[in-house]
Enzyme design. Structure first.
Site, PDB file in Angstrom:
ATOM      1  N   ASP A  44     -41.370  51.893  53.885  1.00 55.71           N
ATOM      2  CA  ASP A  44     -40.718  52.953  53.103  1.00 55.71           C
ATOM      3  C   ASP A  44     -41.296  54.319  53.464  1.00 55.71           C
ATOM      4  O   ASP A  44     -41.632  55.116  52.586  1.00 55.71           O
ATOM      5  CB  ASP A  44     -40.884  52.659  51.608  1.00 55.71           C
ATOM      6  N   GLY A  96     -46.148  63.290  38.609  1.00 55.15           N
ATOM      7  CA  GLY A  96     -45.028  62.844  39.426  1.00 55.15           C
ATOM      8  C   GLY A  96     -44.341  61.643  38.815  1.00 55.15           C
ATOM      9  O   GLY A  96     -44.933  60.906  38.023  1.00 55.15           O
ATOM     10  N   VAL A 140     -46.796  58.988  37.418  1.00 53.75           N
ATOM     11  CA  VAL A 140     -48.148  59.165  37.966  1.00 53.75           C
ATOM     12  C   VAL A 140     -48.846  60.313  37.225  1.00 53.75           C
ATOM     13  O   VAL A 140     -48.272  61.403  37.072  1.00 53.75           O
ATOM     14  CB  VAL A 140     -48.097  59.436  39.483  1.00 53.75           C
ATOM     15  N   LYS A 187     -51.153  55.442  38.051  1.00 55.28           N
ATOM     16  CA  LYS A 187     -49.714  55.193  38.189  1.00 55.28           C
ATOM     17  C   LYS A 187     -49.325  54.142  37.152  1.00 55.28           C
ATOM     18  O   LYS A 187     -49.748  52.985  37.230  1.00 55.28           O
ATOM     19  CB  LYS A 187     -49.439  54.698  39.620  1.00 55.28           C
ATOM     20  N   GLY A 239     -41.808  58.436  40.068  1.00 53.39           N
ATOM     21  CA  GLY A 239     -41.083  57.737  41.115  1.00 53.39           C
ATOM     22  C   GLY A 239     -39.981  56.916  40.489  1.00 53.39           C
ATOM     23  O   GLY A 239     -39.648  57.082  39.309  1.00 53.39           O
ATOM     24  N   GLY A 240     -39.409  56.023  41.279  1.00 52.03           N
ATOM     25  CA  GLY A 240     -38.315  55.197  40.793  1.00 52.03           C
ATOM     26  C   GLY A 240     -38.773  54.204  39.756  1.00 52.03           C
ATOM     27  O   GLY A 240     -37.987  53.753  38.920  1.00 52.03           O
ATOM     28  N   MET A 241     -40.032  53.841  39.782  1.00 52.89           N
ATOM     29  CA  MET A 241     -40.476  52.814  38.838  1.00 52.89           C
ATOM     30  C   MET A 241     -41.791  53.142  38.148  1.00 52.89           C
ATOM     31  O   MET A 241     -42.322  52.306  37.430  1.00 52.89           O
ATOM     32  CB  MET A 241     -40.593  51.480  39.572  1.00 52.89           C
TER      33      MET A 241
END
Ligand SMILES: Nc1ncnc2c1ncn2[C@@H]1O[C@H](COP(=O)(O)OP(=O)(O)OP(=O)(O)O)[C@@H](O)[C@H]1O
Length: 539
Positions: A140, A24, A31, A46, A26-28
Site C-alpha cells: 500500500d 490524523g 492517530v 493509533k 485513516g480509513g480504520m
C-alpha cells in the site's frame, strides 16, 4: 468506541499513554500524539475504529499484522512500533511519533523539485529494501503512507508508515492472491488483476508516487475501475522534460512485468543517480534490469507535463479500455471487484481533524492531492481537478464557468442559418422572377409570399440537427427576413449567392452545432461517484 475522536483527547490509554491531540485519521484508525507516562516520551497511538464499511475483525487482523511487521523491521525509514494491544475493547498500536507531514499533504501545495523527489524516492526505496529483506511486502505504498520530516535545508527525512495490509512473503513471492488490497491509484498491474504479488509491486507503486510528486498529477486518474484498467493497457506517461535520468528510472520501475523492474536496492541506486546527476543506466544495469530506451519509449511524452498529459481524454480512453479489457476477459471479476471496492469507499480513508501543531498539517494531509482529482467528471474537464484543491467541486465549477454556454456556441450557426435563409429566399425570388421565362413579369407579390412559406422547410432541416429548443428562434426570424431581402436584393445577389450558399452552408453548421450536445451529456453520463482513496480490501 462510540466517542468522537476528539473526545478522547486527555484520556489515559492502557494506564500509560495520555492522548494529547488527534493528528490524523485513516480509513480504520485515529492517530493521536500521546505521552508515554512510563518512559516519559512522545509517541503516536493509533486507535482502531469500528465504523461502517470496516469489518472490525479484519481491522484487528491488520492492526496486529502492522504491529508485528513494524516491530520486526528496524530501519530509519520505517516507523518503529513500540507496543500493541491487538484486541479487547480498545485495540491500539503505539509507535514512534513522526513530527511531520504526509507526502500527500505536502503535494497539496504543488509538485516538488526533481532533486527533492529523487532524494525522497531513494530513501523510500531504502526503506522498501529493508522490509523486503525482512520478508514483507508493503502493498500500500501511497503518498499518505510516507511521512516527511523537514530537515531545514529543503530536504526531508522520510518514514514509511501503515503496514496494515502488508504481508509476509513465502519464499520470494506472496501467495494467496485472493484479495484486492492497497489503494487503487498506486496498485501494480499484477495487484490490479489479483495476480501473485511480490516486492516489486511496491517498486511499481513507488514509481507512480514519485511521478505524481514530480508532476502534481496522478499517473492514472479516473474512477477506480478506470485507474486500475489504464495501467493494464499502457505505461504511465513520463514527461520528457523531466530528463533522461527520470525517464530511465521511472520507466524501469513502472514496467508492466514485475521481473523487469529493479529491486528496491536497484531502484534506490538509480534514484540516487538521478539526484546526483550520475549514470542512471549503469545503476539499472548493475541492478540486473534492461535499460529502457528513453528516445523510443512510448512512456516518455514530450512537452509540458501537466498540459500535455491527455488527462482530458483519459476517462473516455479508460472507459474504452475497461470495455476492451472486459471484452478480452482481461478484467472480468477484477473490474467488478474493483467497482465494488469503489462503492465501499464512502468511509473516506482520510479526513483529518485539527489538533495542535501537527494537526494543522494533517488536516490537509488527509485530503491528498490524489483524492482531489478523483471526481471523474472533473478528470474529464480540462483544467479541472487541480491537485491540491481541497474541494473537488471548486475545480469543476471554475471549469464550468469558463465554458461557453450551449447557446453561445450555437449563436454563430444560427446567424449563418438566417443569412443563408435570406440568401435562399433571394435566390428563389430571382430564379422565380428572372430565370423562369414562364413567370409573368408582373407577379411580384406571389414571388415574395411563396418563399416566405417555403423558408421553414430550410429552417426545419437545420433544426433536425439542432436541439429542439432552437426550432423556435429560426422560425420567427425568416418571416421578416425574406420580406425585405427579396425585394431589395434580387438584382444583384442572385448571380453569385445561389450556387454556393444553399448547398453547403445550411448542412454544415447544423452538423457541427450538434456536437456539443452529444458530448456533454456523455460527460455527465460518465460521471461516477468521486472516489476516495482508502486502502481497499476486497472480499
Ligand atoms: N507515527 C505517526 N506519527 C505521526 N502521525 C502519524 C503516524 N502514523 C500515522 N499518522 C497520521 O495519521 C494518519 C492516519 O494513519 P494511517 O494511514 O496509518 O491510518 P490507517 O487507518 O491505517 O490508514 P489507511 O486508510 O491508509 O488504512 C496518517 O495519514 C498520518 O497523518
Amino acid at each position: 468506541m462510540s466517542e468522537s475522536a476528539n473526545d478522547r483527547v486527555g484520556e489515559l490509554v492502557d494506564g500509560r499513554y495520555r492522548l494529547l491531540a488527534l493528528v490524523g485519521r485513516g480509513g480504520m484508525a485515529d492517530v493521536y500524539r500521546a505521552r508515554d507516562e512510563v518512559l516519559g516520551r512522545t509517541v503516536a497511538v493509533k486507535m482502531m475504529r469500528a465504523e461502517a464499511g470496516v469489518e472490525f475483525d479484519d481491522a484487528l487482523r491488520r492492526h496486529e499484522m502492522e504491529a508485528k511487521i513494524g516491530a520486526g523491521v528496524s530501519h530509519p525509514g520505517v516507523v518503529m512500533v513500540f507496543d500493541v494491544q491487538p484486541s479487547g475493547d480498545d485495540p491500539h498500536l503505539v509507535m514512534e511519533f513522526v513530527p511531520g507531514k504526509t507526502l500527500s499533504r505536502v503535494l497539496v501545495d504543488g509538485p516538488l523539485e526533481p532533486r527533492v523527489v529523487a532524494d525522497l524516492g531513494a530513501q523510500l526505496a531504502d526503506a522498501l529494501a529493508a522490509i523486503h529483506e525482512a520478508g514483507v511486502v508493503h502493498r500500500d505504498i501511497k503518498p499518505s503512507n510516507a511521512m516527511l520530516v523537514e530537515q531545514g535545508d529543503g530536504s526531508y527525512q522520510v518514514k514509511l508508515t501503515d503496514f496494515g495490509v502488508s504481508r509476509y512473503l513465502e519464499g520470494t513471492r506472496l501467495t494467496s492472491p485472493d484479495l484486492l488490497v492497497g489503494t487503487a491509484r498506486y496498485l501494480s498491474p499484477e495487484q490490479a488483476v489479483l495476480d501473485e504479488v511480490g516486492p516489486r509491486a511496491d517498486i511499481y507503486a513507488l514509481g507512480l508516487v514519485l511521478l505524481e510528486a514530480l508532476t502534481g498529477e496522478e499517473a492514472f486518474p479516473g474512477s477506480r475501475v478506470e485507474t486500475l484498467s489504464a495501467r493494464l493497457h499502457r505505461p504511465p506517461r513520463i514527461p520528457a522534460d523531466l530528463g533522461t535520468g527520470w525517464a530511465l528510472a521511472l520507466g524501469a520501475m513502472t514496467r508492466r512485468e514485475p521481473d523487469e523492474r529493479p529491486d528496491a536496492a536497484g531502484a534506490a541506486a538509480a534514484l540516487r543517480a538521478v539526484r546526483d546527476g550520475g549514470d542512471v543506466a549503469a545503476a539499472l544495469t548493475a541492478a540486473g534490469v534492461a535499460v529502457p530506451d528513453p528516445e523510443g519509449d512510448a512512456t516518455v511524452v514530450g512537452g509540458t507535463p501537466v498540459e500535455d498529459d491527455p488527462t482530458v481524454a483519459s476517462p473516455v480512453a479508460a472507459a474504452g479500455a475497461v470495455a476492451a479489457g472486459a471484452a478480452a476477459g482481461v478484467l472480468g471479476a477484477d473490474a467488478a471487484q474493483a467497482a465494488q471496492a469503489g462503492g465501499e469507499d464512502t468511509a473516506s480513508a482520510a479526513e483529518t481533524v485539527a489538533a495542535e501543531t501537527v494537526a494543522a498539517e494533517t488536516v490537509a494531509a488527509e485530503t491528498p492531492a490524489s483524492e482531489t482529482v478523483a471526481d471523474d467528471a472533473l478528470a474529464a474537464t480540462p483544467g479541472a481537478g487541480t491537485p491540491g484543491t481541497d474541494d473537488p467541486t471548486e475545480g469543476g465549477v471554475a471549469a464550468a464557468s469558463s465554458e461557453p454556454s450551449p447557446w453561445a456556441r450555437r449563436a454563430p450557426w444560427i446567424v449563418v442559418a438566417l443569412v443563408t435563409l435570406a440568401a435562399v429566399a433571394a435566390v428563389w425570388l430571382v430564379l422565380a422572377s428572372v430565370e423562369d421565362p414562364t413567370d409573368p413579369v408582373d407577379t411580384p407579390t406571389p414571388t415574395v409570399t411563396t418563399p416566405t412559406e417555403s423558408e421553414p422547410t430550410t429552417v426545419t432541416t437545420t433544426d433536425t440537427t439542432e436541439p429542439t429548443d432552437t426550432a423556435t428562434t429560426p422560425t420567427t426570424e425568416p418571416t421578416t427576413e425574406p420580406t425585405t431581402e427579396p425585394t431589395t436584393e434580387p438584382t444583384t445577389e442572385p448571380t453569385t449567392e445561389p450556387t454556393t450558399e444553399p448547398t453547403t452552408e445550411p448542412t454544415t453548421p447544423p452538423t457541427t452545432a450538434t456536437t456539443p450536445p452529444t458530448t456533454e451529456p456523455t460527460d455527465d453520463g460518465n460521471a461516477l461517484p468521486p472516489p476516495t482513496e482508502p486502502t481497499v480490501a476486497g472480499p
